[in-house]
Design a protein around this motif. Structure first.
Motif, mmCIF file in Angstrom:
data_model
loop_
_atom_site.group_PDB
_atom_site.id
_atom_site.type_symbol
_atom_site.label_atom_id
_atom_site.label_comp_id
_atom_site.label_asym_id
_atom_site.label_seq_id
_atom_site.Cartn_x
_atom_site.Cartn_y
_atom_site.Cartn_z
ATOM 1 N N THR A 64 -16.061 57.184 28.615
ATOM 2 C CA THR A 64 -15.572 55.841 28.393
ATOM 3 C C THR A 64 -16.557 54.872 28.890
ATOM 4 O O THR A 64 -16.867 54.836 30.142
ATOM 5 C CB THR A 64 -14.253 55.651 29.164
ATOM 6 N N PRO A 65 -17.046 53.888 28.090
ATOM 7 C CA PRO A 65 -17.753 52.717 28.331
ATOM 8 C C PRO A 65 -17.316 51.972 29.431
ATOM 9 O O PRO A 65 -16.009 51.562 29.463
ATOM 10 C CB PRO A 65 -18.232 52.107 27.396
ATOM 11 N N THR A 66 -17.827 51.288 30.476
ATOM 12 C CA THR A 66 -17.103 50.372 31.056
ATOM 13 C C THR A 66 -17.017 49.032 30.345
ATOM 14 O O THR A 66 -17.868 48.880 29.410
ATOM 15 C CB THR A 66 -18.150 50.025 32.397
ATOM 16 N N ILE A 67 -16.195 48.015 31.048
ATOM 17 C CA ILE A 67 -16.133 46.742 30.079
ATOM 18 C C ILE A 67 -17.296 46.217 29.886
ATOM 19 O O ILE A 67 -17.759 45.470 28.879
ATOM 20 C CB ILE A 67 -15.191 45.951 31.022
ATOM 21 N N ASP A 68 -18.393 46.161 31.300
ATOM 22 C CA ASP A 68 -19.680 45.525 30.849
ATOM 23 C C ASP A 68 -20.482 46.230 29.648
ATOM 24 O O ASP A 68 -21.126 45.558 28.993
ATOM 25 C CB ASP A 68 -20.380 45.417 32.253
ATOM 26 N N THR A 69 -20.614 47.601 29.663
ATOM 27 C CA THR A 69 -21.157 48.388 28.977
ATOM 28 C C THR A 69 -20.877 48.005 27.479
ATOM 29 O O THR A 69 -21.680 47.765 26.556
ATOM 30 C CB THR A 69 -21.227 49.839 29.114
ATOM 31 N N GLU A 70 -19.558 48.119 27.092
ATOM 32 C CA GLU A 70 -18.847 47.569 25.966
ATOM 33 C C GLU A 70 -19.229 46.469 25.466
ATOM 34 O O GLU A 70 -19.590 46.172 24.519
ATOM 35 C CB GLU A 70 -17.430 47.769 25.981
ATOM 36 N N LEU A 71 -19.227 45.255 26.492
ATOM 37 C CA LEU A 71 -19.534 43.876 26.092
ATOM 38 C C LEU A 71 -20.959 43.733 25.703
ATOM 39 O O LEU A 71 -21.292 43.113 24.919
ATOM 40 C CB LEU A 71 -19.064 42.978 27.344
ATOM 41 N N VAL A 118 -15.785 33.526 31.098
ATOM 42 C CA VAL A 118 -16.989 32.557 31.421
ATOM 43 C C VAL A 118 -18.245 33.298 31.223
ATOM 44 O O VAL A 118 -19.306 32.790 30.569
ATOM 45 C CB VAL A 118 -17.109 32.429 32.887
ATOM 46 N N PHE A 119 -18.422 34.695 31.375
ATOM 47 C CA PHE A 119 -19.492 35.574 31.203
ATOM 48 C C PHE A 119 -19.824 35.640 29.740
ATOM 49 O O PHE A 119 -21.050 35.657 29.216
ATOM 50 C CB PHE A 119 -19.406 36.817 31.787
ATOM 51 N N ILE A 120 -18.719 35.747 28.857
ATOM 52 C CA ILE A 120 -18.649 36.061 27.595
ATOM 53 C C ILE A 120 -19.275 34.683 26.902
ATOM 54 O O ILE A 120 -19.980 34.534 26.222
ATOM 55 C CB ILE A 120 -17.413 36.413 26.831
ATOM 56 N N ALA A 121 -18.795 33.617 27.328
ATOM 57 C CA ALA A 121 -19.478 32.239 26.898
ATOM 58 C C ALA A 121 -21.052 32.198 27.208
ATOM 59 O O ALA A 121 -21.380 31.531 26.369
ATOM 60 C CB ALA A 121 -18.414 31.105 27.590
#
Ligand code: TMP
Length: 212
Positions: A64-71, A118-121
């Motif tokens: 399973t990828p981490t959230i950051d990996t997926e993002l 905020v990181f996504i933005a």
């Protein structure tokens, strides 16, 4: 926010089983009939490399990828897609319809997975830089959408999430639509496929009227 909005750029969003493919075909047909060049594409994907990244993202067989990996994989695919496919088309005044774009990252990786908006933005500003003039959100209750999607065969890694994940996706999308009413049009996707497509086409025709 320093995103550049392109008037001929349309995106389709929605949860699983919302009927985006039928709508995309209808929009493309209307644009073609009126003699306009149209590029239809999808995310994650839309270039050979980005389609490979899509395969990695949706494959249920590795860890399973981490959230950051997926993002970051979503944005890696998107960065390539914007440069290689979307921008060249928009720069020659073609219409571009993308089956999902950055809003999906806010809904899935942000609202549903708990990633930092905020990181996504920041990623959006630094590696995407562009925004659609019109986003059609095909909204359907989770139970209805999942029943349609799961009738299509084996679930990919994200389709295999639990129902509460998709409730958060839906809420995330609706919150974005409420925050940007000038860009979003919410279409009731519980209607028949023909009615959903007709509603979407009507919204696009209004945009066409403004642009050309
Ligand atoms: P699709 O089923 O509409 O082709 O989309 C593939 C999956 O990828 C879908 O479950 C939504 C997900 N997705 C994200 O989680 N984040 C994103 O940024 C994008 C574009 C898609």
């Amino acid at each position: 926010m320093t995103l550049r909005t392109y008037p001929r750029f349309i995106t389709l969003e929605g949860g699983e089983g919302a009927g985006k493919s039928t709508v995309l075909s209808a929009l493309r047909e209307v644009l073609r009939e009126t003699g306009r060049e149209v590029v239809s594409t999808r995310e994650p994907g839309g270039t050979p490399l980005s389609e490979q990244i899509r395969g990695l993202l949706l494959d249920p067989h590795h860890e399973t990828p981490t959230i950051d990996t997926e993002l970051l994989l979503m944005f890696a695919a998107r960065a390539q897609h914007v440069r290689e496919t979307i921008l060249p088309a928009l720069e020659r005044d073609a219409w571009v319809i993308s089956d999902r774009f950055t809003d999906a990252s806010y809904a899935y990786q942000g609202a549903a997975r708990g990633g930092d908006p905020v990181f996504i933005a920041e990623l959006e500003r630094r590696v995407v830089g562009i925004a659609p003039a019109l986003t059609l959100l095909l909204d359907v209750p989770v139970a209805v959408g999942l029943q349609r999607a799961r009738g299509r065969g084996a679930a990919d890694r994200i389709e295999g999430e639990r129902d509460d994940f998709f409730e958060r996706v839906r809420e995330g999308y609706l919150a974005r639509a409420a925050a940007e009413p000038a860009r979003f049009r919410v279409v009731d996707a519980t209607q028949s496929p023909q009615t959903v497509a007709a509603d979407a086409v009507a919204h696009m025709r209004r945009l066409i009227g403004e642009v050309s």
